[in-house]
Design an enzyme around this catalytic site. Structure first.
Site, PDB file in Angstrom:
ATOM      1  N   GLY A 107      -6.199  10.572   1.082  1.00  0.00           N
ATOM      2  CA  GLY A 107      -6.574  10.979   2.092  1.00  0.00           C
ATOM      3  C   GLY A 107      -6.878   9.319   3.341  1.00  0.00           C
ATOM      4  CG  ASN A 108      -6.453  10.007   6.925  1.00  0.00           C
ATOM      5  OD1 ASN A 108      -6.959  11.161   8.178  1.00  0.00           O
ATOM      6  ND2 ASN A 108      -4.862  11.411   7.289  1.00  0.00           N
ATOM      7  NE  ARG A 109     -11.144   3.275   6.226  1.00  0.00           N
ATOM      8  CZ  ARG A 109     -11.398   3.216   5.222  1.00  0.00           C
ATOM      9  NH1 ARG A 109     -12.352   4.170   5.282  1.00  0.00           N
ATOM     10  NH2 ARG A 109     -10.735   2.097   4.711  1.00  0.00           N
TER      11      ARG A 109
END
Ligand code: CTP
Length: 404
Positions: free
Chosen positions: A205-207
């Site tokens: 995933g990402n932030r």
């Protein structure tokens, strides 16, 4: 509401008259504080007639009333238009050598500034540093925008339209925004970050928190649109009055967006995972199954924005570009390349990494079209979102006029 309108000495000072009239017509008690040089561009009688209040730039007039303190303390909102490079510098350093400076210092009201100057001045590191300082202290900056400048040249530096400054200022003070710029329009905004499963419990995933997309949805709703927020793993709640469609993976996001590709406006603010895990397992993989040095094979995900650009009924399509490029010119060039590559109408460019972007409260973006930068906005995500939605609304209005 009591509004202090500061005017500093630039040619755009005459446009302050339009903002004063709009504020008075909306029922606000307007007090105008020009700088001495502003009064060389616009006359005191004009300002007094429009604001229906006495106008002075003098700290030493009416000393018994301690005018700057009285004005500053009682203001619900201070809006400075135009804000020249000199005034931005004075406000950033807290100088108090005139009535405007002292009024701003004596106030806790929201401060909204509409810069206007030549492109070269606006881009000076000194000016940009002052803008950053003011934004960090909570000021809202509206514009400048690209367009014709005095002296015949064109570029970024023109003051935002007075009506847009007023709308942003009222919104900053929590008052109702001008309704209706997007009335009757449908807007779909993607937000958040997609997750690509490795197995049922793990993902790549990402932030991205989805805060910017949620603010865009809120701003579009406030402008009267019917809004759907396609949220990928949002860390923030969906704004009131907005339909929420929750998705997790890029494939789910793609399906949700393509189903809604006939909206009037489609904004791809989501941070989409460029790759998914090939052969993701349906069962939780054990360490034994992983082995000592596991490898993941990734497959390229489809580019949703580019697909939307090829959809049969073209919406006004807005993409985002998060870049780490430190050099400003190179950043804008990368944005223009990305806009052309993806086929969107507008691209919202922001710099991420180090101390900028993801999760930060204050943000700075530039909005590009095929010809270059059309708006530059810094401030809270909410105020930046309003500038982006204003730009979108103006595009739609211009396109409708062309069709008539
Ligand atoms: N985007 C998309 N589908 C993808 C990747 C990105 O729709 N698979 C959208 C994003 O929502 C954003 C825009 O494309 O609106 C730009 O995203 P960005 O990650 O900056 O661009 P990339 O195409 O990934 O370019 P690069 O990695 O080369 O910077």
């Amino acid at each position: 509401m009591r509004v202090v309108v500061g005017i500093s000495g630039g040619i755009a000072a005459y446009k302050a008259a339009l903002a004063i009239r709009e504020l008075v017509q909306a029922g606000h008690d307007v007090h105008v504080v020009p700088t001495a040089s502003a009064l060389r561009f616009i006359g005191r009688p004009t300002l007094e007639a429009l604001s229906r209040n006495p106008v002075t730039d003098e700290v030493f007039d009416d000393v018994a009333a301690v005018r700057h303190v009285a004005l500053g303390q009682s203001a619900d909102l201070i809006v400075v238009l135009p804000a020249t490079a000199n005034t931005l510098a004075k406000l950033a350093t807290g100088l108090a050598d005139d009535l405007l400076g002292t009024t701003v210092l004596a106030s806790r009201a929201p401060l909204v500034l509409a810069p206007a100057m030549h492109t070269e001045m606006w881009e000076q590191p000194a000016v940009q540093a002052n803008v950053r300082t003011l934004v960090e202290r909570g000021a809202t900056i509206v514009g400048p925008v690209a367009g014709a400048l005095t002296g015949g040249d064109t570029g970024l530096g023109r003051m935002a339209e007075p009506t847009d400054v007023v709308a942003a200022a009222l919104a900053a003070a929590g008052a109702a925004q001008q309704p209706g710029a997007l009335a009757g329009r449908t807007v779909v905004v993607s937000a958040g970050g997609t997750r690509e499963p490795i197995d049922p419990v793990r993902f790549l995933g990402n932030r991205s928190s989805g805060a910017m997309g949620a603010e865009l949805a809120a701003a579009a709703r406030a402008a009267g649109a019917s809004v759907t927020l396609v949220g990928a793993n949002l860390h923030v709640p969906a704004p009131e009055g907005v339909e929420l469609v929750e998705v997790e993976t890029t494939e789910q996001l793609r399906t949700a967006m393509l189903e809604r590709a006939d909206a009037d406006v489609v904004v791809m603010a989501a941070a989409v995972a460029d790759y998914r895990v090939e052969g993701a397992s349906d069962e939780k993989r054990t360490k034994e199954a992983w082995g000592e040095r596991p490898t993941l094979t990734l497959a390229l995900n489809p580019d949703i924005l580019a697909e939307l650009a090829r959809a049969p009924r073209r919406s006004l399509l807005v993409g985002f570009g998060a870049e780490t490029e430190p050099d400003d010119d190179a950043l804008v060039q990368r944005g223009r390349d990305k806009l052309a590559r993806k086929g969107a109408d507008l691209l919202v460019l922001n710099r991420v990494g180090h101390d900028e972007g993801f999760g930060r409260v204050d943000t700075r973006v530039r909005v590009l079209d095929a010809d270059g930068v059309v708006a530059d906005a810094s401030g809270t995500k909410a105020s930046v979102a309003r500038v982006i939605i204003d730009t979108v609304a103006q595009r739609l209005a211009a396109a409708s006029e062309e069709h008539q």
